[in-house]
Design a protein around this motif. Structure first.
Motif, PDB file in Angstrom:
ATOM      1  N   TYR A   1       1.023  -1.062   0.006  1.00 25.25           N
ATOM      2  CA  TYR A   1      -0.106  -0.079   0.143  1.00 25.25           C
ATOM      3  C   TYR A   1       0.821   1.219  -0.051  1.00 25.25           C
ATOM      4  CZ  TYR A   1      -3.154   3.633   2.063  1.00 25.25           C
ATOM      5  OH  TYR A   1      -3.835   4.727   2.190  1.00 25.25           O
ATOM      6  N   GLY A   2       0.878   1.864  -1.181  1.00 24.19           N
ATOM      7  CA  GLY A   2       2.052   3.046  -1.195  1.00 24.19           C
ATOM      8  C   GLY A   2       1.490   3.826  -2.684  1.00 24.19           C
ATOM      9  N   LYS A   3       2.178   4.804  -2.685  1.00 28.11           N
ATOM     10  CA  LYS A   3       2.102   6.033  -3.640  1.00 28.11           C
ATOM     11  C   LYS A   3       3.106   5.276  -4.843  1.00 28.11           C
ATOM     12  CE  LYS A   3       2.781  10.664  -5.244  1.00 28.11           C
ATOM     13  NZ  LYS A   3       3.085  11.955  -4.588  1.00 28.11           N
ATOM     14  N   HIS A   4       2.326   5.036  -6.023  1.00 28.63           N
ATOM     15  CA  HIS A   4       3.095   4.861  -7.466  1.00 28.63           C
ATOM     16  C   HIS A   4       4.250   5.871  -7.629  1.00 28.63           C
ATOM     17  CE1 HIS A   4      -0.016   1.794  -8.243  1.00 28.63           C
ATOM     18  NE2 HIS A   4      -0.697   2.542  -8.234  1.00 28.63           N
ATOM     19  N   GLY A   5       5.258   5.212  -7.661  1.00 26.64           N
ATOM     20  CA  GLY A   5       6.510   6.260  -8.195  1.00 26.64           C
ATOM     21  C   GLY A   5       7.235   6.918  -7.325  1.00 26.64           C
ATOM     22  N   HIS A   6       6.776   6.596  -5.797  1.00 33.24           N
ATOM     23  CA  HIS A   6       7.307   7.400  -4.852  1.00 33.24           C
ATOM     24  C   HIS A   6       8.923   6.836  -4.686  1.00 33.24           C
ATOM     25  CE1 HIS A   6       8.066   8.698  -0.654  1.00 33.24           C
ATOM     26  NE2 HIS A   6       7.371   9.605  -0.888  1.00 33.24           N
ATOM     27  N   ALA A   7       9.778   7.489  -4.102  1.00 30.31           N
ATOM     28  CA  ALA A   7      11.089   7.039  -3.930  1.00 30.31           C
ATOM     29  C   ALA A   7      11.099   5.957  -3.282  1.00 30.31           C
ATOM     30  CB  ALA A   7      12.035   8.049  -3.769  1.00 30.31           C
ATOM     31  N   GLU A   8      10.722   6.041  -1.918  1.00 30.95           N
ATOM     32  CA  GLU A   8      10.635   4.768  -1.008  1.00 30.95           C
ATOM     33  C   GLU A   8      10.000   3.570  -1.767  1.00 30.95           C
ATOM     34  OE1 GLU A   8       8.154   3.465   2.972  1.00 30.95           O
ATOM     35  OE2 GLU A   8       8.679   5.467   2.853  1.00 30.95           O
ATOM     36  N   VAL A   9       9.013   3.886  -2.192  1.00 26.73           N
ATOM     37  CA  VAL A   9       7.975   2.518  -2.704  1.00 26.73           C
ATOM     38  C   VAL A   9       9.011   1.854  -3.905  1.00 26.73           C
ATOM     39  CG1 VAL A   9       6.283   1.827  -4.241  1.00 26.73           C
ATOM     40  CG2 VAL A   9       5.831   3.524  -2.243  1.00 26.73           C
ATOM     41  N   GLU A  10       9.928   2.694  -4.691  1.00 27.46           N
ATOM     42  CA  GLU A  10      10.602   2.246  -5.622  1.00 27.46           C
ATOM     43  C   GLU A  10      11.686   1.219  -5.098  1.00 27.46           C
ATOM     44  OE1 GLU A  10      10.350   2.497  -9.248  1.00 27.46           O
ATOM     45  OE2 GLU A  10       8.587   3.177  -8.466  1.00 27.46           O
ATOM     46  N   GLY A  11      12.453   1.962  -3.866  1.00 29.41           N
ATOM     47  CA  GLY A  11      13.106   1.086  -2.979  1.00 29.41           C
ATOM     48  C   GLY A  11      12.484  -0.379  -2.426  1.00 29.41           C
ATOM     49  N   LEU A  12      11.441  -0.448  -2.181  1.00 30.18           N
ATOM     50  CA  LEU A  12      10.522  -1.374  -1.911  1.00 30.18           C
ATOM     51  C   LEU A  12      10.364  -2.338  -2.753  1.00 30.18           C
ATOM     52  CD1 LEU A  12       8.003   0.163   0.650  1.00 30.18           C
ATOM     53  CD2 LEU A  12      10.260  -0.677   1.257  1.00 30.18           C
ATOM     54  N   LEU A  13      10.028  -2.014  -4.030  1.00 28.00           N
ATOM     55  CA  LEU A  13       9.778  -2.824  -5.073  1.00 28.00           C
ATOM     56  C   LEU A  13      11.062  -3.499  -5.570  1.00 28.00           C
ATOM     57  CD1 LEU A  13       7.377  -0.867  -7.808  1.00 28.00           C
ATOM     58  CD2 LEU A  13       7.376  -3.305  -6.801  1.00 28.00           C
ATOM     59  N   GLY A  14      12.207  -2.836  -5.282  1.00 26.10           N
ATOM     60  CA  GLY A  14      13.501  -3.273  -5.956  1.00 26.10           C
ATOM     61  C   GLY A  14      13.615  -4.716  -5.027  1.00 26.10           C
ATOM     62  N   GLN A  15      13.381  -4.516  -3.849  1.00 30.95           N
ATOM     63  CA  GLN A  15      13.506  -5.903  -2.964  1.00 30.95           C
ATOM     64  C   GLN A  15      12.895  -7.126  -3.520  1.00 30.95           C
ATOM     65  OE1 GLN A  15      15.753  -5.146  -0.571  1.00 30.95           O
ATOM     66  NE2 GLN A  15      15.437  -2.966  -1.233  1.00 30.95           N
ATOM     67  N   THR A  16      11.850  -6.938  -4.479  1.00 27.28           N
ATOM     68  CA  THR A  16      11.126  -7.930  -5.048  1.00 27.28           C
ATOM     69  C   THR A  16      11.234  -8.164  -6.598  1.00 27.28           C
ATOM     70  OG1 THR A  16       9.248  -6.702  -5.492  1.00 27.28           O
ATOM     71  CG2 THR A  16       9.212  -7.483  -3.257  1.00 27.28           C
TER      72      THR A  16
END
Length: 281
Positions: free
Chosen positions: A122-137
């Motif tokens: 649950y997060g904002k598309h394209g947000h810097a933190e979310v991009e970092g989280l996506l990278g873990q997967t």
């Protein structure tokens, strides 16, 4: 003279993750005279200008690829594994100011991914933190800003749910309840930073205590936009500014009690500048 009574919200201003990143940047700038930063160190233009004047150089991921042998600050939002791999390749020294709360979340998501969990964030598309989280997967997790984005009829029977650290706690648990009511087994991970989420409740009390509110935030700050709305709902006489020059004298009446508050990305010195401007009216 309007004789305004102006008070700054003592709970507003930088969260500890931002304080940590800025202090780290200033230490290096004082020593080396320059430092590269991957993205804006904080979503506040005035604070970024202040640090740029001290030698901070803001770069994006495209520019990072062409940089070699330099120090680069990783801001509080964190970065995906690919950034660290590039740093090794280009002989870059990463100054990692990732927020500890974000790093813990990244590790939890990586562990879930390694276990083959179906991960939803649950997060904002394209947000810097979310991009970092996506990278873990390996960018396989599903990111959604609103539950309306999800095809509930065709979701897996079992999912693992995480949240961007700055999202609203009540909304997160509402999403969790809706998913479970649809028969989905949810392994829920409450990864929301309480220092940020508690601002919501604190600001409601603060906003209701004054005739007028001046909310100070950078226009890029997601947190700022959300907290401004919190203030405005509680006190319709709430005004959003990014700089003292944007304040209009006709917003106020003689003798008004005015509250000054801001986002987790708003520096205290900027709120003090706003207060000083109001006191001159």
């Amino acid at each position: 003279m309007l004789d305004l009574k102006v008070h700054i919200d003592t709970n507003s201003g930088f969260c500890f993750g931002v304080v940590y990143a800025i202090e780290m940047a200033e230490d290096i700038l004082n020593e080396d005279g320059h430092l590269y930063c991957l993205g804006d160190i904080v979503h506040n233009d005035e604070e970024v200008k202040r640090l740029v004047n001290k030698g901070l150089k803001i770069i994006d991921h495209r520019q990072l690829k062409n940089l070699e042998g330099e120090k680069v600050l990783i801001r509080a939002h964190g970065e995906p594994p690919s950034t660290y791999e590039l740093a090794i390749k280009n002989n870059l020294t990463l100054v990692d100011a990732s927020c500890p709360v974000v790093l813990k979340l990244q590790n939890r998501i990586k562990n879930s991914f390694d276990k083959k969990d179906k991960i939803y964030i649950y997060g904002k598309h394209g947000h810097a933190e979310v991009e970092g989280l996506l990278g873990q997967t390996a960018n396989e997790a599903i990111v959604f800003q609103d539950i309306a984005e999800l095809d509930l009829e065709n979701m897996p029977e079992r999912i693992t749910l995480f949240s961007q650290t700055t999202k609203n706690t009540d909304k997160f648990y509402e999403i969790n309840r809706i998913l479970m009511d649809r028969g989905i087994t949810v392994q829920t991970n409450d990864t929301i930073c309480r220092q940020v989420s508690n601002r919501d409740k604190e600001l409601r009390i603060f906003a209701a205590s004054y005739d007028k509110i001046v909310f100070v935030s950078g226009s890029k700050s997601s947190n700022g936009k959300a907290l401004y709305e919190v203030c405005r709902q509680k006190n319709p006489n709430t005004h959003f500014v990014s700089h003292p020059d944007q304040i209009e004298k006709n917003w106020f009446s003689k003798g008004d009690a005015v509250g000054v508050c801001g986002a987790t990305s708003t520096p205290m010195w900027l709120m003090e500048d706003v207060r000083n401007t109001l006191l001159r009216y």
